[in-house]
Design an enzyme around this catalytic site. Structure first.
Site, PDB file in Angstrom:
ATOM      1  N   LYS A 168       0.823  -1.208   0.000  1.00  0.00           N
ATOM      2  CA  LYS A 168       0.000   0.000   0.000  1.00  0.00           C
ATOM      3  C   LYS A 168       0.857   1.257   0.000  1.00  0.00           C
ATOM      4  CE  LYS A 168      -4.161  -1.862   2.264  1.00  0.00           C
ATOM      5  NZ  LYS A 168      -3.762  -3.274   2.353  1.00  0.00           N
ATOM      6  N   GLU A 241      -2.445   6.270   9.067  1.00  0.00           N
ATOM      7  CA  GLU A 241      -3.041   7.356   8.307  1.00  0.00           C
ATOM      8  C   GLU A 241      -4.257   7.861   9.062  1.00  0.00           C
ATOM      9  OE1 GLU A 241      -3.997   5.517   4.566  1.00  0.00           O
ATOM     10  OE2 GLU A 241      -5.949   4.818   5.265  1.00  0.00           O
ATOM     11  N   HIS A 276     -13.614  -3.836   9.590  1.00  0.00           N
ATOM     12  CA  HIS A 276     -13.007  -3.356   8.349  1.00  0.00           C
ATOM     13  C   HIS A 276     -13.214  -4.325   7.198  1.00  0.00           C
ATOM     14  CE1 HIS A 276     -11.218  -0.527  11.102  1.00  0.00           C
ATOM     15  NE2 HIS A 276     -10.605  -1.508  11.730  1.00  0.00           N
ATOM     16  N   ARG A 333      -7.537  -8.233  -8.780  1.00  0.00           N
ATOM     17  CA  ARG A 333      -8.279  -9.491  -8.899  1.00  0.00           C
ATOM     18  C   ARG A 333      -9.763  -9.163  -9.005  1.00  0.00           C
ATOM     19  NH1 ARG A 333     -10.617  -9.329  -3.990  1.00  0.00           N
ATOM     20  NH2 ARG A 333      -9.420  -8.574  -2.205  1.00  0.00           N
TER      21      ARG A 333
END
Length: 699
Positions: A168, A241, A276, A333
């Site tokens: 990421k 973040e 999440h 994907r």
């Protein structure tokens, strides 16, 4: 058919699994790992275009997604090959495949995550292509390279594109250079940054992710996130973040061919999440201004072009209330939620994946427009009221009432069911807890939500605990229907979504007791029903426990004047059999379908279902556990412990973590006291109900 890896003449074995002239690799570019480490970006290359029809496809996955891909293969005339771990030997995806290859073992690390075993299975079974599905190895650049190096067709993006999006942090650097907005990582978080989100750099699905609201908690949450990320993804890299409590998770479906065409195939809102992880998804994302939607699609296309992407993929964004958005990640994907996009576009995304892998062009310069609205709900074997604790056991029944399609267009009925399990199958702790996806399409969002809620409410789901009732309530919630969705929706409305229905449970328990009485031999042979009395007497008593742990007692008499139920004085019995009870109150009749599996009783109505556990008439006081004993709530593996014998602990303090169904589950102290026993050690396999620890009250 199953095979123990027979040899085939069509695909001769080579010592190096080398490439062959018949199956050239399509990623003839330099290895990118070192380049990524030094520059943060992959070399942008265009793979050579090859045309090679696929004749036999191996799906390197299991369950629902394997069945979904096989369905398209059957329609296209492509032979299918499955792989299976030992717990999946009788699974539907194995039965439906033309050929199936065993991967000895049970744990994913020993089976579905062993790329070399899967490549060998493809070669031995005579497959000429591999589709990774989602999860497991679907985003492994190393696995994609191994497939190509073996001379097989890879149904996915080039390994370089997978590698570029594999981290990421590296992906964000690349997207920033491509002009895509990103949410900056926090080098040294401060109180001004709260709340913040700790995230694993190398993976997703909620693993290695923690919300931090107090800086004092940051060191412990970082350590926990690193440990979980290392176990799940092989890398303990994490970053922080800013966390937007009311942000929306919006994603754009991408399709790209090797001829330069990139489609933005509509968008989806996946904001309703727990831990999440997505629970309810819909397409298109509701309430987006045209300019925001256009900007999202343009950013997604830019992201795909920046890495030379081909095949199906998804660009995920975090959307703020003011319309600003930031790139989160790109899933290289097919997504779990792809059916909602298929429902509103009429596309078969798997068929398009296969066509692109064969070297074909996308059918036109632009994706087709969307029509109507689709909503998907993920039905999980879990208990939302117990911190989403996963459930295991036998699935006795799973069916939608009325017309619906499976793994294909929602059709005239507007309903689709995608499931990887079948009645009689076991839900084990080895794999994800999802039982099925239910998808509804309608001309409007409100109609689609209503259709889906009704389908779930009427569904027959008999077996372990599920999140079905929460899904129904969420779909019918006024805030959801008004489009006020965000990633904190389920937590914000938890009180209403998880509130027990005491009145409904009481009537369901009465129906269960009457069905039980009707099932007794005396009732079946035409004798007087159990509980019938000519003269006043003590009532019949039955005790049940609801899913939230509440005990419900039923006291009733069957007299010459009819039913006399102490808890429901106005309710009359119309008819009763072992499987169906009809009750009336005034002029209103309600029917209850009752099914018993062991001590678990499922009571289904057109408006919802209740699951009860029948309790013994006379509880045995012997053998009651220590009130401070902590028993394993599920079978699983002890990941780590956080206390030692003799430590003073407080109520709610984490003592250890169990891993089951791809998630970690915290076991906490039940009260203030002293940890008197700790029988769990990291790596230990425990069964449901095993004694883990004992906490004694402080003296």
């Amino acid at each position: 058919m199953t095979t123990d890896h027979p040899r085939t003449d069509e695909h001769p074995r080579t010592d190096e699994h080398s490439r062959t002239d018949e199956h050239p690799r399509t990623d003839d570019h330099p290895r990118t790992d070192e380049h990524l480490r030094t520059t943060g970006t992959p070399p942008i290359t265009t793979p050579p275009i090859t045309t090679r029809p696929i004749t036999n496809l191996l799906v390197a996955n299991r369950g629902e997604i394997a069945r979904r891909i096989f369905r398209t293969c059957r329609a296209l005339g492509i032979a299918t090959t499955a792989v299976y771990a030992d717990p999946d030997a009788a699974a539907p995806h194995v039965r439906e495949a033309d050929t199936a290859v065993r991967l000895p073992g049970a744990a994913p690390a020993d089976t579905y995550l062993r790329g070399e075993l899967i490549v060998r299975a493809a070669l031995d079974a005579g497959a000429d292509a591999v589709h990774p599905g989602y999860g497991f190895l679907s985003e492994s650049a190393e696995f994609a390279r191994a497939v190509l190096d073996a001379g097989l067709c890879w149904v996915g993006p080039p390994p370089a594109a997978i590698a570029a999006m594999g981290s990421k942090t590296a992906a964000k650097q690349l997207m920033r250079k491509a002009g895509v907005p990103v949410l900056d990582a926090l080098d040294v978080p401060t109180g001004a940054d709260l709340p913040l989100l700790v995230k694993a750099a190398a993976g997703g699905g909620g693993r290695g992710m923690r919300i931090v609201r107090d800086l004092a908690d940051l060191p412990a949450e970082l350590a926990a996130a690193r440990a979980e990320a290392a176990k799940a993804f092989g890398s303990d890299e994490v970053f922080c973040e800013r966390y937007l409590p009311t942000g929306r998770h919006v994603e754009v479906q991408l399709l790209a061919d090797a001829h330069g065409t990139v489609w933005a195939v509509g968008d989806r809102d996946c904001s309703l999440q727990r831990r999440h992880q997505k629970v309810i998804e819909e397409a298109p994302a509701p309430g987006l201004p045209d300019e925001v939607r256009a900007a999202l699609h343009a950013a997604a296309v830019s992201a795909a072009r920046a890495i030379g992407y081909t095949g199906a993929g998804t660009a995920e964004f975090l959307l703020a209330e003011d319309g600003r958005f930031w790139f989160l990640e790109m899933n290289t994907r097919l997504q779990v939620e792809h059916p909602v996009t298929e429902a509103v576009t009429g596309l078969d995304l798997v068929a398009l994946q296969l066509a692109v892998a064969e070297g074909e062009k996308l059918p036109g310069p632009d994706a087709p427009p969307t029509t109507g609205h689709a909503v998907e709900a993920r039905l999980y074997a879990e208990d939302p009221a117990k911190d989403w604790q996963p459930a295991t056991g036998t699935l006795h029944r799973l069916e939608l009432v009325g017309d619906h399609q499976e793994f294909t267009s929602t059709g005239a009925a507007g309903l689709r069911l995608d499931s990887g399990v079948a009645p009689g199958g076991e839900i084990t702790p080895h794999y994800d807890a999802m039982l099925a996806k239910v998808i509804a399409w309608a001309p409007t969002r409100a109609a689609a939500a209503r259709r889906l809620a009704d389908a779930l409410a009427r569904a027959k789901v008999h077996g372990p605990a599920t999140n079905r009732e929460l899904l129904v309530r969420a779909l019918r919630h006024p805030a959801f229907l008004a489009g006020r969705v965000h990633t904190g929706f389920l937590a914000e409305h938890a009180a209403g979504l998880l509130a027990p229905d005491a009145e409904g449970a009481g009537r369901a328990a009465l129906a269960a007791a009457l069905a039980e009485a009707a099932a007794r031999p005396a009732a079946r042979t035409g004798a007087l029903p159990s509980g019938w009395r000519n003269l006043p007497s003590q009532p019949q008593v039955r005790r049940y426990r609801t899913e939230d742990g509440t005990e419900t007692v039923v006291r009733y008499r069957l007299t010459r004047d009819g039913l006399r139920a102490e808890e429901h004085p106005g309710v009359a019995l119309v008819e009763a059999s072992a499987g169906r009870v009809v009750l009336s109150e005034g002029d209103v009749r309600r029917s209850y379908e009752v099914a018993r599996h062991g001590e678990r009783v499922h009571v289904d109505t057109p408006f919802g279902s209740t699951v009860l556990t029948a309790l013994p008439r006379f509880p045995d006081p012997v053998g009651q556990s220590d009130p401070g004993a902590l028993l394993a709530p599920m079978p699983g593996t002890v990941v780590r412990t956080a206390a030692e014998v003799g430590d003073t602990v407080t109520a709610g303090q984490p003592l250890l973590w169990l891993e089951a169904m791809k998630m970690e589950h915290k076991v906490t102290a039940p009260a203030d006291g002293v940890l008197a026993e700790l029988r769990a050690t990291p790596g230990q396999q425990v069964e449901l109900g095993a004694l883990l620890a004992v906490v004694h009250p402080a003296s």
